[in-house]
Write an enzyme that holds these catalytic residues in place. Structure first.
Site, PDB file in Angstrom:
ATOM      1  CE  LYS A  13     -12.164 -34.994 -11.918  1.00 35.75           C
ATOM      2  NZ  LYS A  13     -13.207 -34.339 -11.127  1.00 35.75           N
ATOM      3  NE  ARG A  88     -19.140 -35.854 -13.637  1.00 38.21           N
ATOM      4  CZ  ARG A  88     -18.698 -35.658 -12.414  1.00 38.21           C
ATOM      5  NH1 ARG A  88     -18.483 -34.452 -11.964  1.00 38.21           N
ATOM      6  NH2 ARG A  88     -18.471 -36.685 -11.641  1.00 38.21           N
ATOM      7  NE  ARG A 127     -13.939 -48.093  -4.707  1.00 39.30           N
ATOM      8  CZ  ARG A 127     -14.305 -47.017  -5.397  1.00 39.30           C
ATOM      9  NH1 ARG A 127     -13.506 -45.993  -5.480  1.00 39.30           N
ATOM     10  NH2 ARG A 127     -15.454 -46.989  -6.003  1.00 39.30           N
ATOM     11  NE  ARG A 134     -14.514 -47.944  -1.060  1.00 35.64           N
ATOM     12  CZ  ARG A 134     -14.832 -46.693  -1.339  1.00 35.64           C
ATOM     13  NH1 ARG A 134     -15.890 -46.420  -2.061  1.00 35.64           N
ATOM     14  NH2 ARG A 134     -14.093 -45.715  -0.904  1.00 35.64           N
ATOM     15  NE  ARG A 145     -19.242 -41.175  -9.854  1.00 35.49           N
ATOM     16  CZ  ARG A 145     -18.149 -40.860  -9.160  1.00 35.49           C
ATOM     17  NH1 ARG A 145     -17.570 -41.759  -8.400  1.00 35.49           N
ATOM     18  NH2 ARG A 145     -17.653 -39.671  -9.217  1.00 35.49           N
TER      19      ARG A 145
HETATM   20  P1  AMP Z   1     -18.155 -36.178  -8.199  1.00 37.45           P
HETATM   21  O1  AMP Z   1     -18.063 -35.898  -6.741  1.00 37.45           O
HETATM   22  O2  AMP Z   1     -17.592 -35.061  -9.056  1.00 37.45           O
HETATM   23  O3  AMP Z   1     -17.578 -37.487  -8.587  1.00 37.45           O
HETATM   24  O4  AMP Z   1     -19.706 -36.218  -8.550  1.00 37.45           O
HETATM   25  C1  AMP Z   1     -20.580 -37.155  -7.942  1.00 37.45           C
HETATM   26  C2  AMP Z   1     -21.854 -37.257  -8.747  1.00 37.45           C
HETATM   27  O5  AMP Z   1     -22.496 -35.973  -8.779  1.00 37.45           O
HETATM   28  C3  AMP Z   1     -21.695 -37.635 -10.209  1.00 37.45           C
HETATM   29  O6  AMP Z   1     -21.622 -39.026 -10.387  1.00 37.45           O
HETATM   30  C4  AMP Z   1     -22.953 -37.048 -10.819  1.00 37.45           C
HETATM   31  O7  AMP Z   1     -24.091 -37.835 -10.535  1.00 37.45           O
HETATM   32  C5  AMP Z   1     -23.110 -35.754 -10.045  1.00 37.45           C
HETATM   33  N1  AMP Z   1     -22.407 -34.630 -10.703  1.00 37.45           N
HETATM   34  C6  AMP Z   1     -21.332 -33.950 -10.244  1.00 37.45           C
HETATM   35  N2  AMP Z   1     -20.953 -32.992 -11.101  1.00 37.45           N
HETATM   36  C7  AMP Z   1     -21.816 -33.062 -12.145  1.00 37.45           C
HETATM   37  C8  AMP Z   1     -21.942 -32.350 -13.360  1.00 37.45           C
HETATM   38  N3  AMP Z   1     -21.091 -31.356 -13.690  1.00 37.45           N
HETATM   39  N4  AMP Z   1     -22.963 -32.690 -14.190  1.00 37.45           N
HETATM   40  C9  AMP Z   1     -23.817 -33.678 -13.876  1.00 37.45           C
HETATM   41  N5  AMP Z   1     -23.739 -34.398 -12.766  1.00 37.45           N
HETATM   42  C10 AMP Z   1     -22.751 -34.103 -11.882  1.00 37.45           C
END
Ligand code: AMP
Length: 188
Positions: A13, A88, A127, A134, A145
């Site tokens: 994405k 989210r 991975r 990692r 996640r």
């Molecule tokens: P991402 O880079 O979008 O995968 O986000 C990394 C982490 O940031 C996620 O696993 C959440 O802990 C936090 N995060 C990002 N966007 C949100 C959101 N809209 N609501 C809550 N937590 C978020």
């Protein structure tokens, strides 16, 4: 175009978001990226978000909403934006709608990258095996996640479908193939 891009972690994405934002000439706003910047800057928000992010949990809605609300109201968003990683949760989607309604500039498009759960799990497993440096921990966090995504974020597809905004796009294939499908779906 005020666009929300949905899709599970590991669906590619982020890459697609960067390409789409460039194509439609709108700012790419990634909530994860903004949170990482807050952490790097050592801000109070970054400090509060860190423990949730490290665990693979969602950061509490009120923190994210506040941050994203401020970002979306900046002048560079007046002609549109692409949201990546936000909303989210249903609550975030509802609060986002309320905010945008106040400014008479609702979300116009939602694209959902469709990648089967088995495919994502296989990517996470590979991975973990690849010895890329990692740790198992990271694989565990990735799995967490994913679990959070299906429980809390996947229901957003229905929310946007009911509003007639959702465009589902097959997320399997090369980066270019997927980009082509996204552009086609969004221009249709
Ligand atoms: P991402 O880079 O979008 O995968 O986000 C990394 C982490 O940031 C996620 O696993 C959440 O802990 C936090 N995060 C990002 N966007 C949100 C959101 N809209 N609501 C809550 N937590 C978020």
């Amino acid at each position: 175009m005020r666009l929300v891009l949905l899709g599970p972690p590991g669906s590619g994405k982020g890459t697609q978001a960067v390409m789409l934002a460039r194509r439609f000439n709108i700012p790419h706003i990634s909530s994860g990226e903004l949170l990482r910047q807050e952490m790097a800057a050592g801000s109070p928000l970054g400090g509060r978000a860190k423990e949730f992010m490290d665990r693979g949990d969602l950061v509490p809605d009120e923190l994210v909403i506040e941050m994203m609300g401020q970002r979306i109201l900046r002048p560079d968003c007046s002609a549109g934006f692409l949201l990546d990683g936000f909303p989210r949760t249903l609550e975030q989607a509802q609060l986002l709608d309320a905010l945008l309604e106040k400014h008479r500039a609702p979300i116009s498009h939602v694209a959902d990258l469709d990648v089967p759960e088995e495919v994502i799990i296989e990517r996470i497993r590979k991975r973990g095996e690849s010895g890329s440096g990692r740790s198992d921990d990271t694989v565990e966090v990735a799995a967490k996640r994913l679990q959070v995504y299906w429980a809390q974020t996947a229901p957003l597809s229905r929310y946007y479908r009911e509003r007639g905004l959702l465009r589902q796009v097959n997320g399997l294939g090369t980066v270019e193939e997927i980009q082509g499908r996204l552009v086609q779906a969004l221009e249709a």
